[in-house]
Write an enzyme that holds these catalytic residues in place. Sequence first.
Site, PDB file in Angstrom:
ATOM      1  N   CYS A 192       0.920  -0.913   0.419  1.00 55.85           N
ATOM      2  CA  CYS A 192      -0.524   0.144  -0.398  1.00 55.85           C
ATOM      3  C   CYS A 192       0.735   1.556  -0.101  1.00 55.85           C
ATOM      4  O   CYS A 192       1.262   1.174  -0.802  1.00 55.85           O
ATOM      5  CB  CYS A 192      -0.789   0.034   1.411  1.00 55.85           C
ATOM      6  SG  CYS A 192      -2.978   0.564   0.776  1.00 55.85           S
TER       7      CYS A 192
ATOM      8  N   HIS B 188      -3.526  -5.609   2.224  1.00 56.20           N
ATOM      9  CA  HIS B 188      -2.408  -5.513   3.029  1.00 56.20           C
ATOM     10  C   HIS B 188      -2.524  -7.223   3.332  1.00 56.20           C
ATOM     11  O   HIS B 188      -3.644  -7.484   4.456  1.00 56.20           O
ATOM     12  CB  HIS B 188      -2.929  -5.054   3.942  1.00 56.20           C
ATOM     13  CG  HIS B 188      -2.853  -3.471   3.725  1.00 56.20           C
ATOM     14  ND1 HIS B 188      -2.243  -2.912   4.717  1.00 56.20           N
ATOM     15  CD2 HIS B 188      -3.815  -2.625   3.409  1.00 56.20           C
ATOM     16  CE1 HIS B 188      -2.065  -1.717   4.249  1.00 56.20           C
ATOM     17  NE2 HIS B 188      -3.166  -1.324   3.782  1.00 56.20           N
TER      18      HIS B 188
ATOM     19  N   GLU C  50      -0.036  -8.310   5.362  1.00 50.40           N
ATOM     20  CA  GLU C  50      -0.587  -8.813   6.847  1.00 50.40           C
ATOM     21  C   GLU C  50      -1.444  -8.414   7.825  1.00 50.40           C
ATOM     22  O   GLU C  50      -2.010  -8.700   8.816  1.00 50.40           O
ATOM     23  CB  GLU C  50       0.697  -7.434   7.205  1.00 50.40           C
ATOM     24  CG  GLU C  50       0.801  -6.541   7.633  1.00 50.40           C
ATOM     25  CD  GLU C  50      -0.340  -5.056   6.417  1.00 50.40           C
ATOM     26  OE1 GLU C  50       0.072  -5.933   5.133  1.00 50.40           O
ATOM     27  OE2 GLU C  50      -0.862  -4.387   6.654  1.00 50.40           O
TER      28      GLU C  50
HETATM   29  N1  GLN Z   1      -3.917   6.336   1.097  1.00 50.30           N
HETATM   30  C1  GLN Z   1      -2.344   6.115   1.558  1.00 50.30           C
HETATM   31  C2  GLN Z   1      -1.113   6.772   0.758  1.00 50.30           C
HETATM   32  O1  GLN Z   1      -1.348   6.602  -0.159  1.00 50.30           O
HETATM   33  C3  GLN Z   1      -2.220   3.909   1.543  1.00 50.30           C
HETATM   34  C4  GLN Z   1      -2.995   3.494   2.188  1.00 50.30           C
HETATM   35  C5  GLN Z   1      -2.650   2.504   3.506  1.00 50.30           C
HETATM   36  O2  GLN Z   1      -1.524   2.209   3.162  1.00 50.30           O
HETATM   37  N2  GLN Z   1      -3.061   1.763   3.901  1.00 50.30           N
HETATM   38  O3  GLN Z   1      -0.008   6.792   1.267  1.00 50.30           O
END
Ligand code: GLN
Length: 190
Positions: free
Chosen positions: A78, A167, A169
């Site tokens: 992410c 995610h 994890e």
């Molecule tokens: N929206 C976040 C970003 O752009 C990422 C979200 C996340 O890691 N769950 O950094």
Amino acid sequence: MRIGILALQGAFAEHKKMLENLGAECVELRQANDVIDLDGIVLPGGESTVQGKLLRELNMFDKIQKLIEQGLPTLATCAGLVLLADEIVNDDNVYFKTLPVSIKRNAYGRQLGSFDTVSDFKGIGEFDMKFIRAPYIVDAHGAEVLAEVDGHIVAVKYNNQLALSFHPELGEDNRIHKGFLQMVQKYSCQ
Ligand code: GLN
């Protein structure tokens, strides 16, 4: 195997727990001096803008960028994917630029900010993917595509970088982390 987990902000504890349950030694990376003797690194989810700012303020940025460029096995989820990407189509900031992909931040919009879906992950099979204000990959350029959801790329591999929009994890399924540790093992035996 010593895995460094970037622990400045975000969901780092969950990665640590999963990797420790798989037998890996983990070290939390909170300052530049922690970045030493690593066989792999995890860039967790969270807020990429905050993580990018802290990485620079704490003088960790260049050190980590160099290690990833040199081939250190990297698992990015992410916000971690946002940090690696060499282009963010809806943001002027870029960070490590070690992964030749174009991504869109917060790509699913507000209404679909968080969701779960099961999709196929190359080499693993069906995987329950949890998305939280996630980016997706608009163009994978030279990277190998590992998973897609609704026509959007959500996982890629490039050299030793494994980068995911979702995610793993946060669930119970540790097969992606297992695969990452296999990458680390291969690399540390070279
Ligand atoms: N929206 C976040 C970003 O752009 C990422 C979200 C996340 O890691 N769950 O950094």
